[in-house]
Design an enzyme around this catalytic site. Structure first.
Site, PDB file in Angstrom:
ATOM      1  N   ARG A   1       0.801  -1.218   0.000  1.00  6.42           N
ATOM      2  CA  ARG A   1       0.000   0.000   0.000  1.00  6.42           C
ATOM      3  C   ARG A   1       0.834   1.267   0.000  1.00  6.42           C
ATOM      4  O   ARG A   1       0.322   2.348  -0.314  1.00  6.42           O
ATOM      5  CB  ARG A   1      -0.975   0.016   1.180  1.00  6.42           C
ATOM      6  CG  ARG A   1      -0.346   0.260   2.541  1.00  6.42           C
ATOM      7  CD  ARG A   1      -1.351   0.069   3.658  1.00  6.42           C
ATOM      8  NE  ARG A   1      -0.813   0.481   4.954  1.00  6.42           N
ATOM      9  CZ  ARG A   1      -1.293   1.475   5.677  1.00  6.42           C
ATOM     10  NH1 ARG A   1      -2.329   2.170   5.238  1.00  6.42           N
ATOM     11  NH2 ARG A   1      -0.751   1.790   6.829  1.00  6.42           N
TER      12      ARG A   1
ATOM     13  N   HIS B   1      -9.343  -2.692   1.324  1.00  4.35           N
ATOM     14  CA  HIS B   1      -9.761  -2.042   2.564  1.00  4.35           C
ATOM     15  C   HIS B   1     -10.638  -0.818   2.258  1.00  4.35           C
ATOM     16  O   HIS B   1     -10.251   0.321   2.518  1.00  4.35           O
ATOM     17  CB  HIS B   1      -8.494  -1.634   3.320  1.00  4.35           C
ATOM     18  CG  HIS B   1      -8.651  -1.259   4.750  1.00  4.35           C
ATOM     19  ND1 HIS B   1      -9.590  -0.359   5.209  1.00  4.35           N
ATOM     20  CD2 HIS B   1      -7.947  -1.645   5.844  1.00  4.35           C
ATOM     21  CE1 HIS B   1      -9.447  -0.205   6.511  1.00  4.35           C
ATOM     22  NE2 HIS B   1      -8.461  -0.981   6.925  1.00  4.35           N
TER      23      HIS B   1
ATOM     24  N   ASP C   1     -14.424  -3.250  14.869  1.00 10.47           N
ATOM     25  CA  ASP C   1     -13.351  -3.891  14.103  1.00 10.47           C
ATOM     26  C   ASP C   1     -13.646  -5.386  14.106  1.00 10.47           C
ATOM     27  O   ASP C   1     -13.286  -6.100  15.036  1.00 10.47           O
ATOM     28  CB  ASP C   1     -11.994  -3.589  14.732  1.00 10.47           C
ATOM     29  CG  ASP C   1     -10.833  -3.978  13.837  1.00 10.47           C
ATOM     30  OD1 ASP C   1     -11.076  -4.568  12.765  1.00 10.47           O
ATOM     31  OD2 ASP C   1      -9.676  -3.671  14.188  1.00 10.47           O
TER      32      ASP C   1
ATOM     33  N   GLU D   1     -14.819  -4.321   3.858  1.00  6.18           N
ATOM     34  CA  GLU D   1     -13.682  -4.799   3.097  1.00  6.18           C
ATOM     35  C   GLU D   1     -13.871  -6.230   2.597  1.00  6.18           C
ATOM     36  O   GLU D   1     -14.543  -7.035   3.242  1.00  6.18           O
ATOM     37  CB  GLU D   1     -12.417  -4.743   3.969  1.00  6.18           C
ATOM     38  CG  GLU D   1     -12.235  -3.426   4.709  1.00  6.18           C
ATOM     39  CD  GLU D   1     -11.181  -3.504   5.792  1.00  6.18           C
ATOM     40  OE1 GLU D   1     -10.187  -4.250   5.593  1.00  6.18           O
ATOM     41  OE2 GLU D   1     -11.344  -2.847   6.839  1.00  6.18           O
TER      42      GLU D   1
END
Length: 277
Positions: free
Chosen positions: A80, A149, A192, A249
């Site tokens: 990334r 993501h 999360d 995601e």
């Protein structure tokens, strides 16, 4: 002197506008014609070169977060933050496809010394399709965690609901426990979660008057994340904008890692569609 603003490759067609960075092969923006932006990026904090943003659709590879055993850095892997090679663009009907590539000659890590090729194709049209393809160009099998993501733009995360995950087992990383989803997901605090599910996820947003439909191919998991008021203000390019997104995601992580044999190719696709309420 602050680093320069990261340049973007722009798409403007009859069906959408979009921007994709060479850095991270990051799909930073995508808006179907007549619709508000579907991907979140902080409106006042520029995307700086050398600083992977909390925006768009970052590529997490070859590990997720700190890795399955913890301690891996940088978080979410090196892909990334690497500069990918731009291979060009082509038209497919009313859509434009942007192609990027990263190889082990471009970026690697001492903790992950494998020969590989990554290809990312972003098909930008009335629907956004992002495909990440991993090829093992070496002589030994390797194992990767991977995720697309996606930061989905919403009017107010406290008012959205996510359908499609009812009955799915998930690991709650905030509470560090395994649970099962009951009914639609409504976020009420820091979230999360890694869901073991291949189902479509439908995000209903009454503030913006639309649904965002997420479907995938080649992904065993769905990750849902928002830092909420506890952590969002401490992230420079999130701040008080934590209300304006939720990450939904596509992933292969935790127990769903991907083993890629020598010469083998594996792909994962993230598809995003916008519908009016």
């Amino acid at each position: 002197m602050s680093p320069p603003v990261a340049p973007a490759r722009a798409v403007a067609t009859s069906t959408c506008t979009a921007e994709v960075l060479d850095e991270g092969a990051l799909v930073l923006r995508w808006s179907p014609t007549g619709s508000a932006p579907a991907l979140f990026a902080h409106p006042y904090v520029p995307v700086r070169a050398g600083t992977p943003p909390h925006a768009g659709i970052p590529v997490c590879w070859p590990w997720f977060g700190p890795g399955r055993d913890g301690g891996m850095s940088p978080a979410h892997g090196f892909a990334r933050s690497a500069t990918w090679s731009f291979l060009g663009e082509e038209r497919e009907g009313d859509a434009t496809v942007l192609q990027h590539r990263l190889t082990s000659d471009d970026a690697t890590d001492p903790a992950w010394p494998h020969a590989y090729r990554l290809d990312l194709a972003a098909r930008c049209g009335a629907t956004l399709d992002v495909t990440l393809t991993t090829t093992n160009t070496g002589e030994q099998a390797f194992v990767v965690e991977e995720a697309l993501h996606a930061y989905l733009a919403v009017g107010d995360v406290r008012r959205v609901s996510l359908a499609g995950l009812d009955g799915a087992a998930f690991h709650d990383k905030v509470a560090d426990e395994d649970r099962t989803q009951e009914g639609d997901l409504v976020l009420t605090g820091e979230t999360d979660r890694v869901y073991r599910s291949t189902a479509d996820v439908v995000l209903t947003d009454p503030v913006l008057g639309r649904r965002l439909v997420v479907s995938t191919e080649g992904a065993a998991d769905r990750v849902v994340w928002n830092p909420w008021s506890q952590k969002g203000p401490g992230i420079p390019d999130v701040g008080d904008q934590w209300r304006r997104f939720v990450c939904v995601e596509a992933a292969n992580v935790l127990d769903d890692v991907v083993t890629v044999a020598p010469g083998e190719t594996r792909s994962m696709t993230y598809r995003l569609t916008v519908e009016d309420l």
